[in-house]
Design an enzyme around this catalytic site. Structure first.
Site, PDB file in Angstrom:
ATOM      1  N   TYR A 162       0.842  -1.212   0.000  1.00 51.26           N
ATOM      2  CA  TYR A 162       0.000   0.000   0.000  1.00 51.26           C
ATOM      3  C   TYR A 162       0.871   1.253   0.000  1.00 51.26           C
ATOM      4  O   TYR A 162       0.715   2.136  -0.847  1.00 51.26           O
ATOM      5  CB  TYR A 162      -0.903  -0.020   1.232  1.00 51.26           C
ATOM      6  CG  TYR A 162      -1.910   1.105   1.308  1.00 51.26           C
ATOM      7  CD1 TYR A 162      -2.862   1.289   0.315  1.00 51.26           C
ATOM      8  CD2 TYR A 162      -1.932   1.970   2.402  1.00 51.26           C
ATOM      9  CE1 TYR A 162      -3.795   2.321   0.407  1.00 51.26           C
ATOM     10  CE2 TYR A 162      -2.863   2.986   2.503  1.00 51.26           C
ATOM     11  CZ  TYR A 162      -3.796   3.166   1.504  1.00 51.26           C
ATOM     12  OH  TYR A 162      -4.720   4.178   1.602  1.00 51.26           O
ATOM     13  N   ASP A 163       1.825   1.293   0.940  1.00 48.91           N
ATOM     14  CA  ASP A 163       2.654   2.490   1.105  1.00 48.91           C
ATOM     15  C   ASP A 163       3.418   2.799  -0.184  1.00 48.91           C
ATOM     16  O   ASP A 163       3.443   3.941  -0.645  1.00 48.91           O
ATOM     17  CB  ASP A 163       3.658   2.301   2.247  1.00 48.91           C
ATOM     18  CG  ASP A 163       2.996   1.935   3.569  1.00 48.91           C
ATOM     19  OD1 ASP A 163       1.786   1.661   3.557  1.00 48.91           O
ATOM     20  OD2 ASP A 163       3.680   1.910   4.599  1.00 48.91           O
ATOM     21  N   ARG A 203     -10.467  -2.242  10.177  1.00 47.34           N
ATOM     22  CA  ARG A 203      -9.898  -1.022  10.750  1.00 47.34           C
ATOM     23  C   ARG A 203     -10.459  -0.795  12.147  1.00 47.34           C
ATOM     24  O   ARG A 203     -11.479  -1.353  12.535  1.00 47.34           O
ATOM     25  CB  ARG A 203     -10.164   0.176   9.834  1.00 47.34           C
ATOM     26  CG  ARG A 203      -9.182   0.162   8.689  1.00 47.34           C
ATOM     27  CD  ARG A 203      -9.303   1.391   7.844  1.00 47.34           C
ATOM     28  NE  ARG A 203     -10.402   1.295   6.910  1.00 47.34           N
ATOM     29  CZ  ARG A 203     -10.576   2.153   5.902  1.00 47.34           C
ATOM     30  NH1 ARG A 203      -9.752   3.148   5.729  1.00 47.34           N
ATOM     31  NH2 ARG A 203     -11.584   1.992   5.070  1.00 47.34           N
ATOM     32  N   GLY A 224      -1.582  -0.622  23.310  1.00 45.96           N
ATOM     33  CA  GLY A 224      -2.560   0.435  23.017  1.00 45.96           C
ATOM     34  C   GLY A 224      -1.987   1.831  23.157  1.00 45.96           C
ATOM     35  O   GLY A 224      -2.732   2.820  23.162  1.00 45.96           O
TER      36      GLY A 224
HETATM   37  N1  UDP Z   1      -6.160  -1.594  16.107  1.00 42.00           N
HETATM   38  C1  UDP Z   1      -6.487  -2.182  17.316  1.00 42.00           C
HETATM   39  N2  UDP Z   1      -7.493  -3.126  17.327  1.00 42.00           N
HETATM   40  C2  UDP Z   1      -8.180  -3.490  16.213  1.00 42.00           C
HETATM   41  C3  UDP Z   1      -7.853  -2.877  14.983  1.00 42.00           C
HETATM   42  C4  UDP Z   1      -6.821  -1.937  14.970  1.00 42.00           C
HETATM   43  O1  UDP Z   1      -5.900  -1.863  18.361  1.00 42.00           O
HETATM   44  O2  UDP Z   1      -9.082  -4.351  16.321  1.00 42.00           O
HETATM   45  C5  UDP Z   1      -5.096  -0.585  16.099  1.00 42.00           C
HETATM   46  C6  UDP Z   1      -3.995  -0.842  15.056  1.00 42.00           C
HETATM   47  O3  UDP Z   1      -2.998  -1.680  15.597  1.00 42.00           O
HETATM   48  C7  UDP Z   1      -3.488   0.554  14.805  1.00 42.00           C
HETATM   49  C8  UDP Z   1      -4.733   1.440  14.997  1.00 42.00           C
HETATM   50  O4  UDP Z   1      -5.670   0.648  15.733  1.00 42.00           O
HETATM   51  O5  UDP Z   1      -2.512   0.919  15.755  1.00 42.00           O
HETATM   52  C9  UDP Z   1      -5.380   1.872  13.692  1.00 42.00           C
HETATM   53  O6  UDP Z   1      -5.532   0.739  12.889  1.00 42.00           O
HETATM   54  P1  UDP Z   1      -6.308   0.741  11.510  1.00 42.00           P
HETATM   55  O7  UDP Z   1      -6.336  -0.671  11.023  1.00 42.00           O
HETATM   56  O8  UDP Z   1      -7.625   1.410  11.660  1.00 42.00           O
HETATM   57  O9  UDP Z   1      -5.474   1.629  10.493  1.00 42.00           O
HETATM   58  P2  UDP Z   1      -3.973   2.190  10.416  1.00 42.00           P
HETATM   59  O10 UDP Z   1      -4.043   3.537  11.029  1.00 42.00           O
HETATM   60  O11 UDP Z   1      -3.033   1.286  11.184  1.00 42.00           O
HETATM   61  O12 UDP Z   1      -3.693   2.197   8.977  1.00 42.00           O
END
Ligand code: UDP
Length: 332
Positions: A162-163, A203, A224
């Site tokens: 993606y990146d 997400r 977290g």
């Molecule tokens: N995340 C989480 N639990 C979940 C899904 C995501 O703690 O069930 C965390 C993930 O590790 C990241 C953040 O939430 O640090 C955002 O994740 P997301 O997949 O929404 O998108 P990103 O910002 O990583 O592209």
């Protein structure tokens, strides 16, 4: 042999009616853009192969004479008769879970798909906008992220598809701008949420909200402490539209659009529990590889160039988002 069907007559756009092509227009953000463009009097053509988008997101527009939907992969040659004024390239898987499942499609839509969408803009003399991403900053060593930062990406990691496809796409857009003098825009989108996100796209917003509504444990990855900043969809789409229609000098250079209100994922889980009134508890799961530790947009440039900043606070944006997920989960 079955009788040949007469093709349905195509409405021609009135000479003053702008014509927009939206790739990925059946997706979460693309469909919100389509709503805005139709409300502003555009004639809109959506091109979407529906691998992550859904016609559910545009079902409310069925029968609109200003809308045409073409089910097509944007990596294939894009043929459209008639005038086009704006090409908005929104097509791409955009969730880490999706691009882990669809790494080649993700690379192809960012590279070949951007090439085809630029070719369409060039052929029609249209203005072009690329939806790039905060992911081009990778796991950033500069905080908050400013557009002049070049990023810290693991090319061969799980997010590399993606990146790097978006980094390539930015380079291709600038090459078309410089070589063919096409008016182009690049928006770097930070985490966004709102109605029409897929319940199971993996997400954090759909994951936490659907877990909270179902009374299931909220899965916080790692401890977290990693941060994100969440922008409501209508704020984001408003900023993107301003960028496309901006005629100021330097508007061809990338612009961050996002909400700078930064929070930890643990704090976000607590906010979702509060906003849903859930009794869910928080559980921890392993942190995915290359998960960025911190992310927050510097929006100085968006403010100065576009006079834009987000208006919707998290608590306000979560209300319609939670109501939407309630509906999708059949909890109404
Ligand atoms: N995340 C989480 N639990 C979940 C899904 C995501 O703690 O069930 C965390 C993930 O590790 C990241 C953040 O939430 O640090 C955002 O994740 P997301 O997949 O929404 O998108 P990103 O910002 O990583 O592209």
């Amino acid at each position: 042999m079955p009788p040949k069907r007469k093709p349905a007559p195509r409405r021609r756009a009135a000479p003053t009616q702008p014509v927009s092509v939206v790739t990925g227009g059946a997706g979460f953000l693309g469909s919100h853009l389509v709503d805005l463009l139709l409300a502003r009097g555009h004639r809109v053509v959506i091109i979407d192969n529906l691998i992550t988008g859904s016609t559910d997101n545009i079902a409310h527009l069925a029968g609109d004479p200003d809308l045409r939907f073409i089910k097509q992969d944007v990596t294939e040659y894009l043929f459209l008769p008639g005038r086009v004024d704006y090409v908005w390239h929104f097509a791409s898987p955009a969730s880490p879970v999706d691009y882990l499942e669809l790494p080649i499609q993700t690379l192809k839509v960012g590279s070949l798909g951007t090439h085809k969408a630029l070719g369409l803009a060039k052929g029609k003399g249209a203005r072009f906008l690329l939806t790039s991403t905060s992911e081009i900053y990778g796991d950033p060593l500069v905080h908050p992220q400013v557009e002049s930062y070049w990023g810290n990406v693991n090319t061969i990691g799980p997010r590399g598809c993606y990146d790097e496809s978006k980094r390539f796409a930015e380079a291709l857009v600038m090459a078309y701008h410089r070589e063919h003098a096409i008016p182009t825009r690049i928006v770097r989108i930070f985490n966004t949420y709102g109605p029409r996100m897929r319940v199971n796209d993996g997400r954090v917003v759909p994951a936490f909200v659907s877990q909270a509504l179902a009374g299931k444990p909220i899965t916080v990855f790692g401890d977290g402490s990693q941060t994100r900043s969440f922008c409501f969809a209508s704020d984001l789409i408003g900023g993107i539209a301003r960028l496309m229609f901006c005629d100021k000098e330097t508007s061809e250079l990338p612009v961050n659009i996002g909400n700078p209100h930064e929070m930890t994922m643990l704090g976000f889980a607590e906010e979702i529990i509060r906003a849903t009134g859930s009794k869910s508890r928080i559980v921890h799961r392993p942190l995915p590889q290359d998960d960025p530790k911190q992310r927050k947009p510097d929006i100085t440039r968006a403010k100065a160039l576009l006079g834009w900043e987000p208006k919707v606070p998290l608590a306000e944006g979560l209300e319609p988002t939670i109501a939407y997920f309630r509906g999708r989960l059949g909890l109404d």
